[in-house]
Design a protein around this motif. Structure first.
Motif, PDB file in Angstrom:
ATOM      1  N   LEU B 157       0.838  -1.201   0.000  1.00 33.81           N
ATOM      2  CA  LEU B 157       0.000   0.000   0.000  1.00 33.81           C
ATOM      3  C   LEU B 157       0.873   1.252   0.000  1.00 33.81           C
ATOM      4  CD1 LEU B 157      -2.873  -0.949   2.476  1.00 33.81           C
ATOM      5  CD2 LEU B 157      -2.901  -0.975  -0.031  1.00 33.81           C
ATOM      6  N   VAL B 158       0.555   2.175  -0.906  1.00 35.22           N
ATOM      7  CA  VAL B 158       1.304   3.431  -0.997  1.00 35.22           C
ATOM      8  C   VAL B 158       1.010   4.289   0.236  1.00 35.22           C
ATOM      9  CG1 VAL B 158       1.602   5.534  -2.354  1.00 35.22           C
ATOM     10  CG2 VAL B 158       1.307   3.319  -3.511  1.00 35.22           C
ATOM     11  N   HIS B 159      -0.242   4.270   0.649  1.00 33.12           N
ATOM     12  CA  HIS B 159      -0.633   4.954   1.888  1.00 33.12           C
ATOM     13  C   HIS B 159      -1.361   3.921   2.747  1.00 33.12           C
ATOM     14  CE1 HIS B 159       0.422   8.971   0.431  1.00 33.12           C
ATOM     15  NE2 HIS B 159      -0.022   8.545  -0.731  1.00 33.12           N
ATOM     16  N   PRO B 160      -0.642   3.287   3.663  1.00 33.03           N
ATOM     17  CA  PRO B 160      -1.250   2.205   4.437  1.00 33.03           C
ATOM     18  C   PRO B 160      -2.601   2.605   5.052  1.00 33.03           C
ATOM     19  CG  PRO B 160       1.102   2.290   4.860  1.00 33.03           C
ATOM     20  CD  PRO B 160       0.792   3.464   3.990  1.00 33.03           C
ATOM     21  N   GLY B 161      -2.720   3.853   5.441  1.00 31.71           N
ATOM     22  CA  GLY B 161      -3.967   4.287   6.070  1.00 31.71           C
ATOM     23  C   GLY B 161      -5.178   4.281   5.136  1.00 31.71           C
ATOM     24  N   LEU B 162      -4.940   4.326   3.828  1.00 27.93           N
ATOM     25  CA  LEU B 162      -6.056   4.411   2.882  1.00 27.93           C
ATOM     26  C   LEU B 162      -6.728   3.072   2.639  1.00 27.93           C
ATOM     27  CD1 LEU B 162      -5.121   6.666  -0.181  1.00 27.93           C
ATOM     28  CD2 LEU B 162      -6.797   7.092   1.599  1.00 27.93           C
ATOM     29  N   GLY B 163      -5.999   1.997   2.931  1.00 26.80           N
ATOM     30  CA  GLY B 163      -6.588   0.673   2.757  1.00 26.80           C
ATOM     31  C   GLY B 163      -6.502   0.109   1.352  1.00 26.80           C
ATOM     32  N   SER B 164      -6.369   0.988   0.355  1.00 27.39           N
ATOM     33  CA  SER B 164      -6.279   0.505  -1.027  1.00 27.39           C
ATOM     34  C   SER B 164      -5.520   1.522  -1.863  1.00 27.39           C
ATOM     35  CB  SER B 164      -7.683   0.316  -1.611  1.00 27.39           C
ATOM     36  OG  SER B 164      -7.591  -0.003  -2.988  1.00 27.39           O
ATOM     37  N   ASN B 165      -4.883   1.024  -2.911  1.00 26.49           N
ATOM     38  CA  ASN B 165      -4.218   1.938  -3.848  1.00 26.49           C
ATOM     39  C   ASN B 165      -5.163   2.441  -4.930  1.00 26.49           C
ATOM     40  OD1 ASN B 165      -1.675   1.640  -2.604  1.00 26.49           O
ATOM     41  ND2 ASN B 165      -1.318  -0.269  -3.742  1.00 26.49           N
ATOM     42  N   LYS B 166      -6.284   1.772  -5.044  1.00 27.86           N
ATOM     43  CA  LYS B 166      -7.215   2.169  -6.100  1.00 27.86           C
ATOM     44  C   LYS B 166      -7.852   3.500  -5.735  1.00 27.86           C
ATOM     45  CE  LYS B 166     -11.284   0.267  -8.251  1.00 27.86           C
ATOM     46  NZ  LYS B 166     -11.939  -1.016  -8.507  1.00 27.86           N
ATOM     47  N   VAL B 167      -7.799   4.461  -6.641  1.00 34.40           N
ATOM     48  CA  VAL B 167      -8.310   5.799  -6.356  1.00 34.40           C
ATOM     49  C   VAL B 167      -9.778   5.914  -6.728  1.00 34.40           C
ATOM     50  CG1 VAL B 167      -8.140   8.243  -6.984  1.00 34.40           C
ATOM     51  CG2 VAL B 167      -6.066   6.895  -6.586  1.00 34.40           C
ATOM     52  N   HIS B 168     -10.106   5.486  -7.925  1.00 30.02           N
ATOM     53  CA  HIS B 168     -11.488   5.658  -8.371  1.00 30.02           C
ATOM     54  C   HIS B 168     -11.731   4.856  -9.639  1.00 30.02           C
ATOM     55  CE1 HIS B 168      -9.816   7.909 -11.614  1.00 30.02           C
ATOM     56  NE2 HIS B 168     -10.907   8.577 -11.929  1.00 30.02           N
ATOM     57  N   GLU B 169     -12.999   4.780  -9.983  1.00 25.99           N
ATOM     58  CA  GLU B 169     -13.397   4.254 -11.288  1.00 25.99           C
ATOM     59  C   GLU B 169     -14.286   5.300 -11.912  1.00 25.99           C
ATOM     60  OE1 GLU B 169     -15.302   0.473 -11.234  1.00 25.99           O
ATOM     61  OE2 GLU B 169     -13.775  -0.395  -9.904  1.00 25.99           O
ATOM     62  N   TRP B 170     -14.136   5.503 -13.200  1.00 25.42           N
ATOM     63  CA  TRP B 170     -14.933   6.535 -13.877  1.00 25.42           C
ATOM     64  C   TRP B 170     -15.146   6.078 -15.311  1.00 25.42           C
ATOM     65  CZ3 TRP B 170     -14.560   9.864 -18.062  1.00 25.42           C
ATOM     66  CH2 TRP B 170     -15.352  11.031 -18.023  1.00 25.42           C
ATOM     67  N   SER B 171     -16.341   6.225 -15.804  1.00 30.69           N
ATOM     68  CA  SER B 171     -16.644   5.782 -17.168  1.00 30.69           C
ATOM     69  C   SER B 171     -17.391   6.846 -17.933  1.00 30.69           C
ATOM     70  CB  SER B 171     -17.531   4.526 -17.143  1.00 30.69           C
ATOM     71  OG  SER B 171     -16.788   3.433 -16.684  1.00 30.69           O
ATOM     72  N   LEU B 172     -17.168   6.844 -19.226  1.00 36.67           N
ATOM     73  CA  LEU B 172     -17.979   7.678 -20.113  1.00 36.67           C
ATOM     74  C   LEU B 172     -18.255   6.844 -21.355  1.00 36.67           C
ATOM     75  CD1 LEU B 172     -19.124  10.614 -20.585  1.00 36.67           C
ATOM     76  CD2 LEU B 172     -17.072  11.002 -21.960  1.00 36.67           C
ATOM     77  N   GLY B 173     -19.517   6.698 -21.663  1.00 37.10           N
ATOM     78  CA  GLY B 173     -19.848   5.888 -22.835  1.00 37.10           C
ATOM     79  C   GLY B 173     -21.111   6.375 -23.492  1.00 37.10           C
ATOM     80  N   GLY B 174     -21.332   5.864 -24.695  1.00 35.17           N
ATOM     81  CA  GLY B 174     -22.565   6.192 -25.404  1.00 35.17           C
ATOM     82  C   GLY B 174     -22.754   5.196 -26.520  1.00 35.17           C
ATOM     83  N   GLY B 175     -23.983   4.943 -26.878  1.00 31.83           N
ATOM     84  CA  GLY B 175     -24.276   3.921 -27.875  1.00 31.83           C
ATOM     85  C   GLY B 175     -24.267   2.551 -27.221  1.00 31.83           C
ATOM     86  N   VAL B 333      -7.321  13.994 -15.504  1.00 33.30           N
ATOM     87  CA  VAL B 333      -6.593  14.011 -16.779  1.00 33.30           C
ATOM     88  C   VAL B 333      -7.013  12.903 -17.739  1.00 33.30           C
ATOM     89  CG1 VAL B 333      -4.295  13.751 -17.799  1.00 33.30           C
ATOM     90  CG2 VAL B 333      -4.659  15.382 -15.949  1.00 33.30           C
ATOM     91  N   PRO B 334      -7.009  11.623 -17.304  1.00 37.69           N
ATOM     92  CA  PRO B 334      -7.419  10.599 -18.275  1.00 37.69           C
ATOM     93  C   PRO B 334      -8.852  10.807 -18.749  1.00 37.69           C
ATOM     94  CG  PRO B 334      -7.045   9.633 -16.083  1.00 37.69           C
ATOM     95  CD  PRO B 334      -6.554  11.035 -16.033  1.00 37.69           C
ATOM     96  N   ALA B 335      -9.694  11.370 -17.858  1.00 36.79           N
ATOM     97  CA  ALA B 335     -11.091  11.574 -18.235  1.00 36.79           C
ATOM     98  C   ALA B 335     -11.239  12.583 -19.368  1.00 36.79           C
ATOM     99  CB  ALA B 335     -11.897  12.025 -17.014  1.00 36.79           C
TER     100      ALA B 335
END
Ligand code: FAD
Lengths: 281, 787
Positions: B157-175, B333-335
């Protein structure tokens, strides 16, 4: 990027410079073009207590022809030598060092004294079997290229000694080529190959010297290649065959841009190219 | 005022005028932060973690404090005056973001090499660096994770206190993605790695802060002085009107100075603490280590298509490496790339799924293009891969999927409305300069000689002109700000003009381009128009320069403010000349009555009448200046077609770009020279990423590319003379018809180079490889391809 504190003197004679160096002891350093020493100081990898700047020392700049040799003053800048056909491989190799700004400052003496195996001129000196003249305040001596480079950035020059002159044979009837492989034009060699070839009247290889940049902790001669080609006809087959031996016995350190295996491969390719060009085939 | 011949040719807008800012820059007369030295200035230096991940067990500052040249030493324990951690300004509604606290000085835990643990203030630049070496810090190393796919496993863990390294999930789609893939005859999938890069601005960051009588002035090499003031106010608990931020000359940013850095906050905070001006100028080694990086995404791209090349579905799954902390825009940024994942194509179904992850590296954030270079790279490389899979010409596949030229404004499957475009025209123009059939013959011939030459294309569109507030703001995309822009146009008594813009240029040439716009409208010479920027105490509130927004948003604000001045001026002239305001026009440097040009006034005469108001219309205020705020109703979507030709030395793996052609469309040119400058720089930036540049950490999180020797920015010697041309398709979004051009080259070029390299390598058995195309990587790929 911020150097530690140091003292600075800029004496106006060679004797005064040598005295200052002797006085300053192990941690005194000569400063020529500064393009190797200052970056090390800025990264605090070198922390000299005294810099003896050679800028005002007279008589150590320029190249003179004497009998069959060139005598080149230690403070001669790369830019003074670059592209000069009469200097043969020295003229060729100096024009491939870094960029023009660096060539305007860097000196042949500084480059040889620095002893970086990724630098170009140590390889050239080794291939040419040149010598350097060094002095301390008591005596002077000559060091042959083969004895000068002892290990990574370690030379036979003592802390109180200065290179005053570099002597290389003119090698006028030799063909020459320096193949320097870089990512960008201004970079240090990933691998460099210096080839010097003397063609006999019958077109065969009368003599040959091959030396490598950045294939070991010092510049090294490719003796296996030289043996394989000496006395052979200078055909492209013979050159290709000899170049296959280029990596023999080498154990180059890997780095960011090249693994040892890739460096050995480059050495073979560049040796073939350098020999072909030097031999004019 | 003397007449200027250009006006006979229809004004200054559109002319390739040389930049007004260049003489001072070229002759060394510009003022950067480091040139400013208030009396009594102290210097600041940082003690930075040599460990990528560790607990800080002790800090001994006594030896540093004992030095005569040291004034103060602070650690994370001293930060009580700082009210909040450093900001991340993206709070996407309805999305959970797992964000670590990011304090400007570490509080007992460091998470990347260079994480600051203490700061030293002393009397000069040298002694503070010496003193920083005297601060003794003990670290208890913790396990390190640098690979984002490893990090996602949460074993370290990069930040042991956070419990997870995963920050978020985000999607954009259509069709309908499933239907799209079901309808496909072929589906290709590629793993596309877009490696980490640095901004590499020539001026590193620099900050100077001075407090006087409860007011604090901060000079910072920033792209966003107004944001910096806001966050200084929030973090230091100071009222905004007591803070002045000045971005003097800024020597490049490329997104790396679109940031609120801990050093900026600490410099101001420390100046308050020690009661003297405090300055910090980043060293190049620090810049490589702790000025934010960009890109660093691993994408899995799936494309479904019919045999004729018609794409039926496009799906990108992105794992984004955010480094150790979320900075101002890190997760956004990736979004940004997801908004244009349809490229310039009529894809019926498009989706982007993003997962953000923390690693023990420095943070990524916006670097030139910010998400769109990654998206374009995926799309354009995938289009080539698809064409090859189908045995079709890559340009035919593109043409088959292009949005029709008469189909604008065009709403993509994602619901994004492209303002204007003509992709067929830009490609056709590109092909006027490049004979593909002749190239293929040449390519064949050269292969016989052992030279592997390749040709690659990239037809792109991108989304920029950041604005509109209602789309990008808190209730929309989730940026905690509006994104309008402002301008104040002041005509002085003499007819000289000062324009204040809220944008904050750092090399783009606004002072010239904006002056051209104003000069035409006011009937004066651009030399008389001074453009002032980068000072929160001068002119209205603004939002800065990034996202290719300055002209399309800031320039339009300037045009709008100027239009108000013109309206008032016309009323004044009409009053003076006893005509109707509707009959007044500005022509050839004079304000005249239409039809009787002998009756007229110069701008100086108009201004004179406004400032010495003996005879102005009833109810008119004296003076001649106006302010405008402008919030567009849409983004703008520049586009174009690029081609790269490369030679690969198959024996060594070395790649050289031998020709580069770019046709770009950013609407009507205000100044073609400025456009060329941006296009050239953008392309070089992207060729840099494709062939030379990469930020590399080793497996224990040490930065390997800490200098410009290892981080190989291309130089003029590596770049061919770039061939540019333009088409001009106006945008309906703003009155100037313009679109941004600062990032387009970067967004377009890496894919063109990649496609060219792969085209060259195909006969050697290489059908795909990732950037960077360094000699060893290419050579290795060839070895594998030959097996
Ligand atoms: C960006 C960059 C790129 C470069 N690329 C290359 C390259 O591609 N190839 C290459 O070969 N070099 C390269 N160099 C190094 C450059 O050629 C140096 O200038 C040169 O190697 C050292 O010469 P100098 O005069 O600058 O020596 P300095 O930096 O002044 O000194 C180097 C060392 O030699 C000692 N010294 C100097 N003169 C003497 C003397 N007369 N007697 C005894 N000791 C002495 C100094 O004490 C010091 O230890 C590059 C340098 C830079 C900054």
């Amino acid at each position: 990027m911020i150097p530690a504190e140091f003292d600075y003197v800029a004496p106006d004679s060679l004797d005064a410079a040598l005295r200052a160096l002797a006085h300053g002891g192990e941690d005194a350093k000569a400063l020529a073009g500064g393009h190797s020493l200052l970056p090390l100081m800025k990264m605090r990898l070198a922390v000299p207590t005294l810099l003896v700047d050679l800028r005002h020392v007279p008589g150590l700049r320029g190249a003179q022809r004497e009998n069959g040799s060139w005598r080149i003053g230690a403070l001669t800048r790369h830019a003074d030598l670059q592209g000069r056909a009469e200097l043969g491989i020295v003229g060729e190799a100096t024009s491939l060092i870094a960029d023009q700004q660096v060539r305007n400052r860097g000196t042949i003496g500084g480059s040889l004294a620095h002893g970086d195996p990724a630098s170009d001129l140590p390889t050239i000196l080794v291939a040419m079997e040149g010598t350097v003249s060094v002095r301390n305040s008591a005596a002077s001596r000559e060091i042959a290229a083969g004895d000068l480079f002892q290990d990574y950035m370690t030379t036979a020059i003592a802390a109180d000694e200065l290179i005053t002159e570099v002597r290389v044979p003119a090698l006028e009837d030799w063909g020459h080529a320096y193949e320097k492989f870089t990512r960008r034009a201004e970079d240090w060699a990933m691998v460099g190959v210096c080839a010097l070839v003397r063609k006999g009247a019958d077109g065969s290889c009368e003599d040959v010297r091959v030396a490598f940049t950045n294939m070991a902790s010092t510049p090294i001669r490719a003796t296996a290649v030289e043996h394989a080609l000496r006395g052979q006809p200078l055909s492209s087959d013979a050159i290709t065959g000899a170049a296959e031996q280029a990596a023999e016995g080498t154990d180059p350190p890997g780095d960011l841009n090249a693994t040892p295996e890739y460096k050995r491969h480059l050495a073979r390719v560049l040796t073939r190219r350098a020999l072909s060009r030097a031999a004019g085939v | 005022m003397t007449a200027v011949d250009s006006r006979a040719q229809g004004g200054f807008v559109g002319r390739p005028m040389k930049r007004k800012e260049d003489p001072r820059l070229i002759t060394g007369r510009a003022t950067y932060v480091d040139d400013i030295q208030p009396v009594g200035t102290l210097w600041m230096a940082f003690v930075r973690s040599p460990e990528a991940h560790a607990r800080v067990t002790s800090i001994d500052t006594s030896a540093a404090l004992a030095r005569e040249d040291v004034v103060a030493v602070f650690t994370g324990d001293d930060l009580e005056g700082i009210a909040a951690p450093l900001p991340c300004a993206w709070v996407p509604p309805g999305v959970e973001v797992n964000a670590p606290e990011h304090w400007p000085l570490a509080k007992g835990h460091v998470a990347h090499v260079g994480d600051p643990v203490a700061l030293v203030i002393g009397v000069d630049r040298y002694s503070v660096v010496d003193a920083a070496e005297d601060v003794v810090v003990e670290y208890e190393p913790l396990p390190v994770v640098v690979d984002p796919e490893e990090a996602l496993k949460d074993e370290v863990l990069v930040h042991p206190g956070l419990g997870s390294n995963k920050v978020h999930e985000w999607s954009l789609g259509g069709g309908d993605l499933d239907a799209g893939f079901a309808a496909a005859d072929v589906v290709i999938e590629r793993r596309i790695v877009n490696h980490r890069v640095a901004g590499g601005a020539i001026e590193p960051r620099a900050v100077l802060a001075e407090e006087r009588a409860g007011h604090i002035t901060i000079w910072s090499s920033t792209q966003v002085p107004h944001f910096l003031r806001l966050f200084l106010s929030i973090l230091l608990g100071l009222s905004e009107e007591r803070i002045r931020v000045i971005a003097p000359e800024v020597g490049g940013g490329f997104g790396s100075k679109l940031q609120i850095y801990g050093e900026e906050i600490l410099c101001a905070w420390a100046a308050q603490r020690v009661g003297r001006p405090v300055k910090w100028v980043e060293t190049r080694s620090e810049a490589m280590m702790v000025t934010h990086h960009g890109r660093d995404q691993i994408a899995t791209v799936r494309v479904g298509a019919k045999r004729d090349g018609t794409v039926t579905a496009f799906h990108a799954k992105i794992l984004a490496d955010f480094g150790a902390y979320l900075m101002l825009l890190t997760p956004a940024v990736p979004a940004l790339g997801a908004f244009v994942m349809s490229g310039c194509y009529r894809f019926p179904a498009v989706q982007t799924d993003i997962v953000g992850v923390l690693t023990n590296k420095f943070s990524t954030d916006a670097i030139r293009g910010a998400g769109r270079p990654e998206a374009t790279h995926m799309i354009e490389v995938a289009m080539d891969q698809l064409a090859h899979e189908l045995g079709l010409d890559p340009l035919d596949v593109r043409r088959r999927n292009f949005i029709a030229a008469d189909d604008f404004p065009h709403e993509t499957a994602l619901g994004i409305v492209y303002d204007s475009g003509n992709y067929q025209a830009s490609l056709a123009k590109l092909l006027e300069h490049l004979d593909v059939a002749a190239f293929r013959a040449e390519q064949e011939r050269l292969r016989g000689e052992g030279i592997h030459r390749g040709l690659g294309f990239s037809t792109y569109t991108e989304i920029c002109g950041l604005a509109p507030s209602r789309v990008v703001g808190p209730g929309g995309f989730g940026l905690q700000t509006g994104l309008w822009e402002s301008a104040l146009v002041r005509v002085h008594l003499t007819g000289a003009v000062t324009v204040y813009t809220g944008t904050s240029p750092h090399g783009q040439g606004h002072e010239t381009g904006f002056a051209q716009i104003v000069a035409d409208r006011l009937g004066c010479d651009p030399e008389q128009v001074e453009v002032v920027h980068g000072d929160t105490a001068a002119g209205p509130q603004g939002l800065g320069t990034y996202g290719s927004r300055s002209l399309a948003v800031g320039g339009e604000a300037v045009a709008k403010a100027t239009a108000k001045v013109v309206e008032k001026g016309k009323a004044l002239v009409a009053h003076k000349l006893e005509a109707s305001p509707d009959d007044i026009e500005v022509r050839d440097g004079r304000w005249i009555v239409r039809g009787s040009p002998e009756q007229g006034m110069t701008l100086a005469e108009v201004a004179g009448s406004a400032y010495i108001p003996e005879d102005i219309p009833e109810g008119m205020e004296p003076g001649l200046e106006e302010t405008a705020f402008y919030d567009p109703n849409n983004f703008v979507f520049p586009f174009g077609a690029h081609a790269a030709i490369v030679d690969v030395d198959a024996e060594t793996g070395k790649v050289k770009v031998v020709r580069y052609l770019a046709v770009d469309d950013c609407g009507p040119a205000i100044n073609p020279l400025l456009i060329d400058g941006q296009v050239h720089g953008g392309i070089v930036h992207s060729i840099g990423q494709a062939l030379y540049e990469q930020v590399i950490y080793d497996e224990i999180g040490q930065l390997v590319t800490g200098t410009f020797v290892d981080y190989a920015l291309p130089t003029a010697a590596e770049i061919p003379s770039i061939e540019t041309d333009r088409t001009e398709t106006p945008s309906p979004v703003n009155s100037l018809g313009v679109k941004g051009i600062g990032e387009a080259g970067t967004i377009a070029a890496s894919a063109a180079v990649a496609n060219a390299v792969i085209d060259a390598l195909r006969p050697l058995g290489v059908d795909y490889m990732d950037m960077p195309f360094t000699p060893m990587r290419v050579w290795n790929a060839i070895q594998e391809g030959q097996q």
